[in-house]
Design an enzyme around this catalytic site. Sequence first.
Site, short mmCIF file in Angstrom:
data_model
loop_
_atom_site.label_atom_id
_atom_site.label_comp_id
_atom_site.label_asym_id
_atom_site.label_seq_id
_atom_site.Cartn_x
_atom_site.Cartn_y
_atom_site.Cartn_z
N HIS A 118 0.97 -1.36 -0.71
CA HIS A 118 -0.07 -0.19 -0.58
C HIS A 118 1.22 1.56 0.07
CE1 HIS A 118 -2.45 -3.04 2.61
NE2 HIS A 118 -3.50 -2.49 1.73
N ASP A 132 2.62 2.05 3.19
CA ASP A 132 3.02 1.25 3.78
C ASP A 132 5.12 1.48 4.21
OD1 ASP A 132 0.76 -0.45 4.19
OD2 ASP A 132 1.39 -2.21 2.64
N GLU A 157 -9.32 -13.15 -0.68
CA GLU A 157 -8.76 -13.68 -0.01
C GLU A 157 -9.43 -14.70 0.82
OE1 GLU A 157 -7.28 -10.85 2.84
OE2 GLU A 157 -8.03 -11.89 4.41
N HIS A 161 -10.92 -14.30 3.98
CA HIS A 161 -12.30 -12.68 3.70
C HIS A 161 -13.18 -13.83 2.75
CE1 HIS A 161 -9.36 -9.47 2.51
NE2 HIS A 161 -9.99 -9.99 4.07
C1 XLS Z 1 -7.79 -6.56 4.32
C2 XLS Z 1 -7.50 -6.08 3.38
C3 XLS Z 1 -5.90 -5.55 2.39
C4 XLS Z 1 -6.10 -5.73 0.94
C5 XLS Z 1 -5.49 -4.74 0.89
O1 XLS Z 1 -8.57 -6.77 5.34
O2 XLS Z 1 -6.91 -7.84 3.33
O3 XLS Z 1 -5.15 -6.05 3.61
O4 XLS Z 1 -5.83 -7.22 0.99
O5 XLS Z 1 -5.46 -3.66 0.70
CA CA Z 2 -6.03 -8.86 1.06
CA CA Z 3 -7.52 -9.75 5.72
#
Ligand code: XLS
Ligand code: CA
Ligand code: CA
Length: 435
Positions: A102, A105, A269, A272
């Site tokens: 990011h 970061d 992800e 998620h």
């Molecule tokens: C947060 C997300 C984030 C994204 C990128 O839960 O995983 O890290 O991957 O902004």
């Molecule tokens: Ca992520």
């Molecule tokens: Ca995450």
Amino acid sequence: MTTNAFADLGPVRHAGPDATEDLGYRWYDKDRIVLGKRMEEHLRFAVCAWHGFCWPGSDVFGAGTFDRPWLAGANDATAAAAKRSALFDFTQRLDVPFYCFHDVDIMADADGIADFRRNFAEAADDLERLQGETGLRLLWGTANLFSHPRYMAGAATNPDPQVFAWAASQVRDALEATHRLGGANYVLWGGREGYETLLNTDMARELDQLGRFLSLVVEHKHRIGFSGTILIEPKPMEPTKHQYDRDVATVFAFLQRYGLDTEVKVNIEANHATLAGHSFEHEIATAAAFGIFGSIDANRGDPQNGWDTDQFPNSVEEMTLAMLEVLRAGGLTTGGFNFDAKVRRQSIDLADLFHAHVGAIEVVAHALLRAAAIIEDGRLDAFKRERYAGWGDAFGQEIVPLDLAALADLAAARSLAPPPRSGRQEWLENLLNRF
Ligand code: XLS
Ligand code: CA
Ligand code: CA
């Protein structure tokens, strides 16, 4: 590119199945050919900048526990440079080809827009230098549109158009830097693009704002000639209660509504997916079915916790099911396996960062070998093909052009009585477990 921080940790290399060292790969052998492709090309591993190099080990009840040399002192240019060096050194020691970041970061943060842009530009120049020195590549870049207080009510979906414009500034710079650095993808995760209560939220307006923002990003991508993939990362909740990019199916409907379904894909992800009440493999299969599968953020949640614990993946069984769907989708193209995962707060040693990544790389590599063996064996796929075989035979073909009434008449005229057939789930599970 070396820092003193990691001293004698790594480099980690393939050491064969009988290796005795902890920091050696038994399964990950980057040059091994699997289904006609090198393992490194199949998996395209990436280290992320945020969890391992920015997060200090804090939680809502306590301060950071990690004593990282690159986190020492204020968030100034010197500390940010040390952090970038550590990220590259670490990634090289793991022998992984990619990294992700990011904007915030990798730079010295700043509140004012001019300082923010200058600091980011300096950091991006340094990333270019580090890439040249190490040969490491950028899997994806992104802009952090969720940490700063200005984004508390969203970025693109914010009720205040000035915040929308601020977000545009960050994304323009992060997208252009990603392009300059040869990034393979650009990610948008809508952490604050959602709402807490409808009492203060105009949902239809917010969705239109989000659609417009994404269209502007796609337009700019073409204007600057960025050939990487734009990826949306679905997540159902946390930090906001309801997030607009809840899961893959929701994102696909959103892309269709704003005419972007051929322009944008998804970064899936694992944690998620599970927060949305799905399995990881379900989300990959859904994206493949819609033609929007892009990339993977590899991690896991905790089965007893309902939040985003971002732990490193450690189940070969679960990863094999996901890997099967990745291979069935045709494998990764611009995407990769990014370890969006963090060590536990008590894992305070730098060695823990190595054990976490090495273990996760091994799990994914082992899963690739098992999934490839299942595909080469062919029985699982043969069963699935046979299950739908009726659609290829004479009757199946005959009904393809019929309308509803003609279909109904045909069913009655032939007194159809299809025999029930077993789905054989237990047999299939047993077959799977033999690998
Ligand atoms: C947060 C997300 C984030 C994204 C990128 O839960 O995983 O890290 O991957 O902004
Ligand atoms: Ca992520
Ligand atoms: Ca995450």
